[in-house]
Write a protein that holds these residues in place. Structure first.
Motif, PDB file in Angstrom:
ATOM      1  N   HIS A 323      -1.230 -41.654  -3.921  1.00 55.88           N
ATOM      2  CA  HIS A 323      -0.632 -42.726  -3.120  1.00 55.88           C
ATOM      3  C   HIS A 323      -1.378 -44.045  -3.271  1.00 55.88           C
ATOM      4  N   ASP A 324      -2.731 -43.992  -3.230  1.00 56.86           N
ATOM      5  CA  ASP A 324      -3.515 -45.219  -3.212  1.00 56.86           C
ATOM      6  C   ASP A 324      -3.801 -45.777  -4.606  1.00 56.86           C
ATOM      7  N   VAL A 325      -3.956 -44.899  -5.612  1.00 57.40           N
ATOM      8  CA  VAL A 325      -4.308 -45.356  -6.963  1.00 57.40           C
ATOM      9  C   VAL A 325      -3.078 -45.419  -7.868  1.00 57.40           C
ATOM     10  N   LEU A 326      -2.358 -44.293  -7.971  1.00 53.00           N
ATOM     11  CA  LEU A 326      -1.172 -44.278  -8.830  1.00 53.00           C
ATOM     12  C   LEU A 326       0.028 -44.960  -8.175  1.00 53.00           C
ATOM     13  N   LYS A 327      -0.068 -45.204  -6.873  1.00 51.06           N
ATOM     14  CA  LYS A 327       0.916 -45.990  -6.118  1.00 51.06           C
ATOM     15  C   LYS A 327       2.319 -45.364  -6.084  1.00 51.06           C
ATOM     16  N   THR A 332       7.639 -39.220  -2.956  1.00 50.00           N
ATOM     17  CA  THR A 332       7.286 -38.785  -4.311  1.00 50.00           C
ATOM     18  C   THR A 332       5.891 -38.183  -4.336  1.00 50.00           C
ATOM     19  N   THR A 333       4.977 -38.754  -3.566  1.00 46.17           N
ATOM     20  CA  THR A 333       3.624 -38.211  -3.481  1.00 46.17           C
ATOM     21  C   THR A 333       3.655 -36.770  -3.001  1.00 46.17           C
ATOM     22  N   GLY A 334       4.447 -36.496  -1.949  1.00 41.58           N
ATOM     23  CA  GLY A 334       4.543 -35.133  -1.433  1.00 41.58           C
ATOM     24  C   GLY A 334       5.061 -34.164  -2.477  1.00 41.58           C
ATOM     25  N   THR A 335       6.085 -34.572  -3.219  1.00 43.94           N
ATOM     26  CA  THR A 335       6.660 -33.691  -4.236  1.00 43.94           C
ATOM     27  C   THR A 335       5.698 -33.468  -5.396  1.00 43.94           C
ATOM     28  N   LEU A 336       5.116 -34.555  -5.910  1.00 41.09           N
ATOM     29  CA  LEU A 336       4.215 -34.434  -7.050  1.00 41.09           C
ATOM     30  C   LEU A 336       2.925 -33.717  -6.693  1.00 41.09           C
ATOM     31  N   THR A 337       2.442 -33.896  -5.462  1.00 38.82           N
ATOM     32  CA  THR A 337       1.245 -33.195  -5.028  1.00 38.82           C
ATOM     33  C   THR A 337       1.490 -31.690  -4.974  1.00 38.82           C
ATOM     34  N   GLY A 380     -11.683 -25.222 -17.668  1.00 35.11           N
ATOM     35  CA  GLY A 380     -10.388 -25.828 -17.959  1.00 35.11           C
ATOM     36  C   GLY A 380     -10.034 -26.960 -17.010  1.00 35.11           C
ATOM     37  N   PRO A 381     -10.064 -26.719 -15.692  1.00 32.51           N
ATOM     38  CA  PRO A 381      -9.781 -27.809 -14.752  1.00 32.51           C
ATOM     39  C   PRO A 381     -10.769 -28.962 -14.841  1.00 32.51           C
ATOM     40  N   ALA A 382     -12.046 -28.654 -15.109  1.00 33.05           N
ATOM     41  CA  ALA A 382     -13.043 -29.724 -15.212  1.00 33.05           C
ATOM     42  C   ALA A 382     -12.662 -30.714 -16.306  1.00 33.05           C
ATOM     43  N   ILE A 383     -12.235 -30.192 -17.438  1.00 29.87           N
ATOM     44  CA  ILE A 383     -11.840 -31.060 -18.551  1.00 29.87           C
ATOM     45  C   ILE A 383     -10.564 -31.830 -18.218  1.00 29.87           C
ATOM     46  N   CYS A 384      -9.591 -31.143 -17.636  1.00 26.38           N
ATOM     47  CA  CYS A 384      -8.303 -31.789 -17.343  1.00 26.38           C
ATOM     48  C   CYS A 384      -8.431 -32.895 -16.298  1.00 26.38           C
ATOM     49  N   ILE A 385      -9.301 -32.709 -15.313  1.00 28.01           N
ATOM     50  CA  ILE A 385      -9.499 -33.737 -14.291  1.00 28.01           C
ATOM     51  C   ILE A 385     -10.041 -35.027 -14.926  1.00 28.01           C
ATOM     52  N   ILE A 386     -10.976 -34.872 -15.852  1.00 34.67           N
ATOM     53  CA  ILE A 386     -11.522 -36.048 -16.535  1.00 34.67           C
ATOM     54  C   ILE A 386     -10.446 -36.729 -17.373  1.00 34.67           C
ATOM     55  N   LEU A 387      -9.647 -35.938 -18.092  1.00 39.61           N
ATOM     56  CA  LEU A 387      -8.568 -36.516 -18.897  1.00 39.61           C
ATOM     57  C   LEU A 387      -7.567 -37.269 -18.013  1.00 39.61           C
ATOM     58  N   ALA A 388      -7.299 -36.716 -16.811  1.00 39.10           N
ATOM     59  CA  ALA A 388      -6.378 -37.394 -15.889  1.00 39.10           C
ATOM     60  C   ALA A 388      -6.934 -38.741 -15.447  1.00 39.10           C
ATOM     61  N   SER A 389      -8.244 -38.787 -15.195  1.00 42.69           N
ATOM     62  CA  SER A 389      -8.833 -40.041 -14.718  1.00 42.69           C
ATOM     63  C   SER A 389      -8.829 -41.122 -15.797  1.00 42.69           C
ATOM     64  N   TYR A 390      -8.857 -40.705 -17.074  1.00 44.32           N
ATOM     65  CA  TYR A 390      -8.819 -41.672 -18.168  1.00 44.32           C
ATOM     66  C   TYR A 390      -7.395 -41.965 -18.640  1.00 44.32           C
ATOM     67  N   SER A 391      -6.410 -41.419 -17.942  1.00 43.32           N
ATOM     68  CA  SER A 391      -5.010 -41.734 -18.265  1.00 43.32           C
ATOM     69  C   SER A 391      -4.578 -43.063 -17.670  1.00 43.32           C
ATOM     70  N   CYS A 393      -2.993 -45.804 -15.580  1.00 36.29           N
ATOM     71  CA  CYS A 393      -1.761 -45.891 -14.798  1.00 36.29           C
ATOM     72  C   CYS A 393      -0.590 -45.165 -15.456  1.00 36.29           C
ATOM     73  N   ASP A 394      -0.888 -44.371 -16.481  1.00 39.81           N
ATOM     74  CA  ASP A 394       0.157 -43.532 -17.073  1.00 39.81           C
ATOM     75  C   ASP A 394       0.399 -42.363 -16.114  1.00 39.81           C
ATOM     76  N   ARG A 395       1.352 -42.556 -15.206  1.00 34.41           N
ATOM     77  CA  ARG A 395       1.563 -41.576 -14.139  1.00 34.41           C
ATOM     78  C   ARG A 395       1.945 -40.202 -14.684  1.00 34.41           C
ATOM     79  N   VAL A 396       2.789 -40.181 -15.702  1.00 27.37           N
ATOM     80  CA  VAL A 396       3.251 -38.908 -16.259  1.00 27.37           C
ATOM     81  C   VAL A 396       2.075 -38.125 -16.835  1.00 27.37           C
ATOM     82  N   ALA A 397       1.247 -38.795 -17.650  1.00 28.11           N
ATOM     83  CA  ALA A 397       0.102 -38.116 -18.262  1.00 28.11           C
ATOM     84  C   ALA A 397      -0.868 -37.621 -17.194  1.00 28.11           C
ATOM     85  N   ALA A 398      -1.153 -38.454 -16.202  1.00 27.26           N
ATOM     86  CA  ALA A 398      -2.088 -38.066 -15.140  1.00 27.26           C
ATOM     87  C   ALA A 398      -1.603 -36.822 -14.396  1.00 27.26           C
ATOM     88  N   MET A 399      -0.338 -36.798 -14.008  1.00 29.60           N
ATOM     89  CA  MET A 399       0.183 -35.664 -13.263  1.00 29.60           C
ATOM     90  C   MET A 399       0.259 -34.414 -14.131  1.00 29.60           C
TER      91      MET A 399
END
Length: 531
Positions: A323-327, A332-337, A380-391, A393-399
């Motif tokens: 909500h605060d970063v990806l806006k 939509t936040t509820g569904t994507l979360t 696995g999650p450790a790597i993916c979380i970092i990749l998400a943070s470097y995505s 404002c690409d919302r699709v890639a981050a999610m």
């Protein structure tokens, strides 16, 4: 061994004397004949719904708080050069009004409020395990979640009356009600589930956490959409908790032998195959001296700390990040979360099935299975979380990265989450309470630390928080891989295994019930397990 055989014979005799009493009741005979589903699966489904209920009440504030805070009052305006465009502005000519966002809590205060639950949660883990072992898991779990449901229902009244301070206190009380949940469930599963079914049943029951996150996030997004009052969220989930308690009281029992209408076939099967036994060893004091000196226990504690750090980072702060970063807007936040938890829930069953299948086929040991699935669920999650943070404002890639991250985290349920049942089937509740009490400090620290690291909730600040999460997940997994075990530990049944060589810390059970010196363990493995 004669003494142990006498105890077992006494228990079998006691079971025989209990059975005719059930035959005398016509209603009981009718219920037994109508129940075509094995009662251990009924317990599994109700346990799933219980964990689901617990997590909906735990996480509903995580999304609601984004609509409770008036962000225009939270201090000086900060300009983020990497800020993502606001979805509400993109979709509409005007910003949606939030008439119920009346509080001016900064990020640090919000982090403290979100962490309040885990103070209470940590405080009642050990007492909850003790009560569940002494009085049974049914009412220890049921009454605890009932109290949390009532507190959830009262949340809007408390917030409006006392603000942040009263809300923090209420969250502590809610955590105290949920503290006994996992120890009580572990004790009931240890009594009800044979060893070769534990990975799947563990995935079923503890997968309720993901159902709770899915259901809680999705329904919260709908209830909060279009600027509606956030109070509806707490009324809805509090009512859901009351409904669950009613069904739990009617359908579930602490042990197979106390169940009034379990089939004779299933009862005989469970008494024959379940590792733990309802004998005098279950009445012995908890062997804390053995537990606290066990390397495999502390490996499990470290793995649990890593799990909780990564998991609570996602559960508590993913709604805020979305909500605060990806806006994203709130609906939509509820569904994507909810989507990452759908993936985690599905994959938890897949991992559980694969783990049980490989163990049954003899392709790897229980210990190897626990290590493999815990490693997948941590690195696995450790790597993916970092990749998400470097995505950015690409919302699709981050999610997508967040979804993959939580999917891989489903391996925890067939890994370290059920490891307590392997190590100590007789004291699963006490061991789980120790593990959960220690690891819950991650739930206390994580929201508050992220609040400190992200005072302006910018993308760069969140990236630092995710790197901290990466370090904790990977580091704790290394410890688990080195010292994990998958076998019942000697201190869980001293009568059967005796003491290891070099044990100098006194008896774990009353002297009159100890085994002779001739049956004490002398294996290298047992010696290495003692600090």
């Amino acid at each position: 061994m004669d003494e142990l055989n006498q105890v077992q014979a006494h228990n079998l005799l006691g079971q025989k004397t209990q059975t005719p009493k059930r035959k005398d009741n016509a209603l009981t005979r009718t219920l037994r004949s109508c129940c075509v589903i094995p009662q251990r699966y009924i317990l599994g489904v109700m346990g799933l719904l219980g964990v689901c209920n617990a997590y909906t009440m735990r996480v509903c504030l995580n999304l609601a708080i984004t609509q409770m805070v008036n962000h225009t009052k939270t201090g000086e305006e900060h300009i983020d050069p990497d800020a993502c465009p606001d979805e509400e502005i993109i979709k509409n000519a005007t910003i949606v009004l939030h008439p119920y966002a009346i509080f001016d809590w900064d990020e640090k205060t919000q982090g403290l409020i979100l962490s309040g639950f885990y103070y209470g949660y940590a405080a009642t883990q050990v007492p909850g395990g003790y009560l569940a072992e002494k009085f049974g898991g049914k009412w220890t779990l049921g009454v605890g979640l009932l109290s949390t449901a009532l507190f959830t229902f009262l949340t809007p009244i408390v917030i409006r009356a006392g603000g942040a301070i009263w809300l923090f206190i209420l969250r502590v009380l809610q955590g105290m009600g949920e503290g006994p949940t996992m120890p009580a469930l572990m004790i009931m599963l240890a009594r009800w589930v044979p060893p070769h079914e534990r990975s799947f049943q563990g995935a079923l029951v503890f997968g309720g956490a993901q159902i709770g996150n899915i259901f809680g996030s999705f329904m919260s997004g709908i209830l909060l959409a279009d600027g509606r009052d956030w109070a509806y969220v707490f009324y809805f989930f509090g009512g859901f908790g009351l409904l669950w308690f009613t069904l739990w009281s009617l359908l579930c029992y602490s042990t197979p032998n106390s169940h009034p209408y379990i089939s004779k076939k299933e009862l005989n099967y469970l008494n024959k195959n379940v590792t733990t036994a309802e004998n005098s060893s279950a009445k012995d004091p908890v062997p804390w001296k053995g537990i606290l000196r066990s390397a495999s226990v502390w490996a499990l504690v470290w793995a649990a700390v890593g799990h909780d750090w990564g998991y609570y980072t996602m559960v508590t702060d993913l709604p805020k990040y979305s909500h605060d970063v990806l806006k994203f807007d709130i609906k939509t936040t509820g569904t994507l979360t909810a989507m990452p938890y759908v993936a985690m829930w599905i994959c938890s069953f897949l991992f559980g099935f694969v783990c049980d299948f490989c163990i049954k086929k003899g392709w790897h040991t229980i210990k190897t299975g626990r290590i493999i699935h815990t490693t997948i669920a941590a690195t696995g999650p450790a790597i993916c979380i970092i990749l998400a943070s470097y995505s950015g404002c690409d919302r699709v890639a981050a999610m997508v990265y967040f979804i993959i991250s939580m999917a891989l985290m489903g391996g925890f349920y067939s890994g370290m989450k059920v490891n307590a049942l392997d190590l100590a089937p007789n004291y699963a509740g006490s061991l789980t309470s120790l593990v959960n009490t220690t690891s819950t400090f991650a739930g206390i620290v994580t929201p508050y630390l992220i609040g400190l690291l992200t005072p302006d909730s910018t993308l760069a600040q969140w990236r630092v928080a995710f790197w901290v999460c990466f370090a904790v997940l990977v580091g704790t997994n290394v410890v688990y891989c080195i010292w994990a075990d998958g076998e019942q530990q000697w201190w869980d049944d001293v009568r059967k295994f005796g003491y290891p060589q070099g044990w100098k810390h006194g008896p774990l059970i009353p002297d009159k019930t100890e085994q002779p010196e001739s049956v004490r363990l002398s294996s290298k493995k047992a010696t290495e397990d003692v600090f």
